[in-house]
Design a protein around this motif. Structure first.
Motif, PDB file in Angstrom:
ATOM      1  N   TRP A 157       0.829  -1.220   0.000  1.00  0.00           N
ATOM      2  CA  TRP A 157       0.000   0.000   0.000  1.00  0.00           C
ATOM      3  C   TRP A 157       0.863   1.271   0.000  1.00  0.00           C
ATOM      4  O   TRP A 157       0.550   2.252  -0.659  1.00  0.00           O
ATOM      5  CB  TRP A 157      -0.924  -0.006   1.221  1.00  0.00           C
ATOM      6  CG  TRP A 157      -2.205  -0.742   0.971  1.00  0.00           C
ATOM      7  CD1 TRP A 157      -2.953  -0.732  -0.159  1.00  0.00           C
ATOM      8  CD2 TRP A 157      -2.877  -1.612   1.883  1.00  0.00           C
ATOM      9  NE1 TRP A 157      -4.067  -1.530  -0.030  1.00  0.00           N
ATOM     10  CE2 TRP A 157      -4.047  -2.091   1.225  1.00  0.00           C
ATOM     11  CE3 TRP A 157      -2.628  -2.062   3.194  1.00  0.00           C
ATOM     12  CZ2 TRP A 157      -4.955  -2.965   1.820  1.00  0.00           C
ATOM     13  CZ3 TRP A 157      -3.533  -2.929   3.784  1.00  0.00           C
ATOM     14  CH2 TRP A 157      -4.677  -3.385   3.114  1.00  0.00           C
ATOM     15  N   ILE A 158       1.967   1.216   0.751  1.00  0.00           N
ATOM     16  CA  ILE A 158       2.881   2.371   0.765  1.00  0.00           C
ATOM     17  C   ILE A 158       3.436   2.619  -0.637  1.00  0.00           C
ATOM     18  O   ILE A 158       3.530   3.756  -1.105  1.00  0.00           O
ATOM     19  CB  ILE A 158       4.029   2.138   1.761  1.00  0.00           C
ATOM     20  CG1 ILE A 158       3.477   2.079   3.190  1.00  0.00           C
ATOM     21  CG2 ILE A 158       5.074   3.259   1.650  1.00  0.00           C
ATOM     22  CD1 ILE A 158       4.539   1.749   4.228  1.00  0.00           C
ATOM     23  N   VAL A 259      -4.758  -3.986  -4.916  1.00  0.00           N
ATOM     24  CA  VAL A 259      -3.786  -4.515  -3.962  1.00  0.00           C
ATOM     25  C   VAL A 259      -4.504  -5.045  -2.719  1.00  0.00           C
ATOM     26  O   VAL A 259      -4.175  -6.106  -2.173  1.00  0.00           O
ATOM     27  CB  VAL A 259      -2.752  -3.435  -3.575  1.00  0.00           C
ATOM     28  CG1 VAL A 259      -1.869  -3.910  -2.436  1.00  0.00           C
ATOM     29  CG2 VAL A 259      -1.895  -3.073  -4.787  1.00  0.00           C
ATOM     30  N   GLY A 260      -5.524  -4.291  -2.262  1.00  0.00           N
ATOM     31  CA  GLY A 260      -6.287  -4.715  -1.089  1.00  0.00           C
ATOM     32  C   GLY A 260      -6.994  -6.038  -1.317  1.00  0.00           C
ATOM     33  O   GLY A 260      -7.021  -6.905  -0.426  1.00  0.00           O
ATOM     34  N   ALA A 273     -11.579  -8.635   8.066  1.00  0.00           N
ATOM     35  CA  ALA A 273     -12.324  -7.436   8.469  1.00  0.00           C
ATOM     36  C   ALA A 273     -11.367  -6.303   8.827  1.00  0.00           C
ATOM     37  O   ALA A 273     -11.556  -5.146   8.422  1.00  0.00           O
ATOM     38  CB  ALA A 273     -13.239  -7.748   9.653  1.00  0.00           C
ATOM     39  N   GLY A 274     -10.323  -6.632   9.579  1.00  0.00           N
ATOM     40  CA  GLY A 274      -9.344  -5.606   9.952  1.00  0.00           C
ATOM     41  C   GLY A 274      -8.580  -5.094   8.753  1.00  0.00           C
ATOM     42  O   GLY A 274      -8.301  -3.891   8.645  1.00  0.00           O
ATOM     43  N   LEU A 275      -8.231  -6.011   7.803  1.00  0.00           N
ATOM     44  CA  LEU A 275      -7.511  -5.580   6.604  1.00  0.00           C
ATOM     45  C   LEU A 275      -8.381  -4.668   5.730  1.00  0.00           C
ATOM     46  O   LEU A 275      -7.882  -3.714   5.116  1.00  0.00           O
ATOM     47  CB  LEU A 275      -7.063  -6.805   5.795  1.00  0.00           C
ATOM     48  CG  LEU A 275      -5.913  -7.611   6.411  1.00  0.00           C
ATOM     49  CD1 LEU A 275      -5.710  -8.915   5.645  1.00  0.00           C
ATOM     50  CD2 LEU A 275      -4.628  -6.787   6.415  1.00  0.00           C
ATOM     51  N   MET A 279      -7.520  -0.975   4.627  1.00  0.00           N
ATOM     52  CA  MET A 279      -7.512  -0.571   3.215  1.00  0.00           C
ATOM     53  C   MET A 279      -8.268   0.741   3.021  1.00  0.00           C
ATOM     54  O   MET A 279      -7.807   1.640   2.303  1.00  0.00           O
ATOM     55  CB  MET A 279      -8.133  -1.666   2.364  1.00  0.00           C
ATOM     56  CG  MET A 279      -8.115  -1.346   0.861  1.00  0.00           C
ATOM     57  SD  MET A 279      -8.990  -2.562  -0.127  1.00  0.00           S
ATOM     58  CE  MET A 279     -10.688  -2.201   0.316  1.00  0.00           C
ATOM     59  N   MET A 280      -9.423   0.881   3.656  1.00  0.00           N
ATOM     60  CA  MET A 280     -10.200   2.106   3.538  1.00  0.00           C
ATOM     61  C   MET A 280      -9.442   3.296   4.133  1.00  0.00           C
ATOM     62  O   MET A 280      -9.477   4.419   3.603  1.00  0.00           O
ATOM     63  CB  MET A 280     -11.558   1.945   4.223  1.00  0.00           C
ATOM     64  CG  MET A 280     -12.437   0.866   3.604  1.00  0.00           C
ATOM     65  SD  MET A 280     -12.696   1.108   1.832  1.00  0.00           S
ATOM     66  CE  MET A 280     -13.555   2.670   1.816  1.00  0.00           C
ATOM     67  N   SER A 281      -8.758   3.029   5.252  1.00  0.00           N
ATOM     68  CA  SER A 281      -7.966   4.091   5.880  1.00  0.00           C
ATOM     69  C   SER A 281      -6.820   4.529   4.975  1.00  0.00           C
ATOM     70  O   SER A 281      -6.586   5.725   4.770  1.00  0.00           O
ATOM     71  CB  SER A 281      -7.433   3.614   7.224  1.00  0.00           C
ATOM     72  OG  SER A 281      -6.582   4.600   7.794  1.00  0.00           O
TER      73      SER A 281
END
Length: 582
Positions: A157-158, A259-260, A273-275, A279-281
């Motif tokens: 993500w980075i 990627v998510g 759920a946490g991932l 991803m939204m963040s």
């Protein structure tokens, strides 16, 4: 742009510091909102849903948003206040500086450029402060804080966020490296266009009289095309910025989702759920990061032109003054000449030869000294040295026995009644134009103004106007004839009640009868005043106590009318051409 700090007082500088702090707070609160969204997403996907905790986190997010909004409003208020003060003080500084300019400084900068700098350039700087200052601070802080928050995230993500930021930076560099060098040239061409417009308006009568409209139109169009070409070059390339940045922003969203999806699909069901919340963040943070670069692009649109405008304004304010105040005064020494030239020579700035060479003469109180000669022989140049419109290159000009360089300019000019070659009237009433002779304060009585108008032979036509002395003068005095304008400007000088009168060919538009009456009244009512007259007509000056004959910047004759007819060939030629005898 740091130069703008000189237009702020201590309190306003602290307001600027406060605005920076508020912007940083605003950015920090805006970055907290995606974090709260991540927390809420995790709570909503928790099988054991804690409604109180969800409400609490939602309230936190609303508080962050409200505080960010309040910070933004406070920053806008502060910047509007500071921007208004800067703009006002820049106008005041430019006006005050131009009042110190001699004709040399006006020639250095140019009238058209000076008008542009004191109007549109200052307005552009004010608009930049009001509309772009907040973004100029907010964008880099947003980028830094977002990058800090991305530390510790999944490297994939980075990488997506960094690639998106790099693409936007490359886009901005490719565009602005091409358009920034054109900004100074664009401002310069606009100055030329302003000059052409000014000439067109001022020379309207000549253009119509010579059927030169088509020529002027072609000239204006050619210059307008130059400005248009530079404008198109600038804006066509800048037009790529926002669509390109938006395309990168959309690609970022798709990449984060792609990627998510890959990361979530590979994760354990309990971790998904946490991932998804992360991803939204990260998507929100990535959007903030790329948006910060878009804000920078908006700032970069106006910053180059604002920077050029600031430099142009500061060039006026910091322009070196060639004529500086002396420390003496104008109190005349006993028995000294009212005006004295001692071996004076003068060269115009940038000129090759001397406009005046070795000029020496004296004018005592109560005397009338006239100056005559061919066009371009230096008559006006000589007159301009007395009130220090220019300073002599060599020799000394003395007023009241004191070198004018050693006198305070305000004191020197307060004893001079100056009527220039070109009559100029202000856009105000007749009374205020004549009363302007009292150093522009209009503190004279109407009776004194009327007395000055009677002497100046203006009272008769003034009384025929609607409102008489309250009649409004059009810009430039266009609602008066040339002769009427001359009589009004002469009346203005008389109202000043000076000890030295300077008339620069100021009777040329008057008929012989009016001129004769005016000169007679002037001599009768200005007993003790020194009168220096530049004229083309011998009939204007033949009664002068002393006449100076100039030829190519030198005095070739000095004496009375009769003496010069006998001794000066140049004067005799002028007299013969005008059929004037002894």
């Amino acid at each position: 742009m740091i130069a703008l700090a000189k237009f702020l007082d201590k309190k306003e500088k602290w307001l600027v510091v406060l605005s920076v702090i508020l912007v940083i707070l605003q950015v920090r609160l805006e970055v907290k909102i995606p974090e709260q969204m991540s927390v809420l997403s995790k709570l909503l996907q928790d099988p054991v849903m804690d409604r109180r905790q969800i409400m609490l986190q939602g309230i936190f997010m609303l508080v962050y948003a409200a505080l960010a909004l309040l910070a933004a409003i406070a920053v806008v208020y502060i910047i509007a206040r500071v921007g208004a003060y800067i703009e006002t003080r820049m106008r005041d500084a430019c006006f005050s500086r131009t009042m110190d300019f001699s004709l040399e400084e006006l020639g250095d900068i140019g009238t058209a450029s000076l008008i542009s700098r004191c109007t549109s350039d200052i307005t552009l700087v004010g608009e930049f402060i009001n509309h772009s200052y907040q973004q100029a601070i907010k964008a880099p802080f947003t980028a830094v804080i977002v990058l800090y928050r991305l530390i510790g995230a999944d490297i994939r993500w980075i990488a997506v966020d960094i690639v998106a930021a790099a693409l936007i930076i490359a886009l901005l560099y490719s565009v602005f490296s091409r358009i920034l060098p054109k900004v100074p040239l664009l401002q310069k061409e606009r100055d030329v266009f302003t000059a052409y417009n000014r000439e067109h308006i001022n020379g309207m009568r000549v253009i119509h009289a010579y059927n030169a409209f088509d020529h002027q139109h072609d000239r204006m169009k050619a210059q307008a095309d130059k400005v248009l070409g530079l404008d198109l070059y600038y804006y066509q390339r800048y037009a790529l910025v926002h669509p390109g940045a938006n395309a990168i922003l959309y690609a970022l969203s798709l990449s984060v989702y792609a990627v998510g999806a890959f990361i979530i699909a590979a994760a354990l069901p309990a971790e998904r759920a946490g991932l998804y919340a992360d991803m939204m963040s990260y998507l929100s943070l990535g959007t903030l990061l790329t948006s910060s670069f878009i804000y920078m692009a908006s700032v970069m649109t106006t910053f180059p032109r604002a920077r050029v405008s600031v430099n142009r304004i500061m060039a006026v304010i910091d322009h070196d003054i060639s004529i500086r105040d002396g420390k003496g005064d104008c109190r005349a020494a006993k028995d000294s000449p009212a005006v004295e030239f001692s071996h004076v020579s003068f060269r115009y700035p940038g000129g090759k030869g001397m406009a005046l060479s070795d000029i020496s003469f004296k004018a005592y109180p109560g005397e009338t000294v006239a100056i005559i000669g061919a066009t371009g022989c230096g008559k006006t140049s000589l007159l301009n040295l007395i009130p220090r419109m220019y300073d002599a290159t060599e020799g000394e000009v003395r007023v009241g026995g004191v070198n004018v360089r050693n006198q305070r300019i305000k004191d020197l000019r307060s004893i001079i009644g100056y009527v220039p070659q070109k009559s100029f009237l202000f856009s105000r009433t007749i009374a205020r134009n004549i009363g302007f002779g009292d150093n522009g304060r209009f503190s004279q009585t109407l009776e004194r103004i009327r007395d000055a108008a009677r002497i100046g032979q203006a009272d008769e036509f003034i009384m025929q106007k609607e409102g008489e002395y309250d009649y409004e003068v059009a810009p430039g005095g266009s609602n008066f004839s040339g002769g009427q304008r001359q009589r009004l400007t002469i009346s203005r000088a008389i109202a000043r009640d000076p000890s030295i009168f300077l008339f620069d060919d100021s009777f040329s538009a008057l008929d012989f009868k009016t001129e004769r009456i005016l000169r007679q009244k002037l001599r009768e009512t200005t007993d003790g005043a020194t009168i220096i007259v530049v004229a083309q007509r011998i009939s204007t000056i033949r009664g002068a106590d002393r006449i100076l004959v100039l030829d190519e910047g030198r005095i070739v004759g000095m004496g009375t009318h009769d003496e010069l007819l006998r001794s000066c060939d140049v004067y005799r030629e002028i007299a013969d051409s005008q059929k004037v005898g002894a």
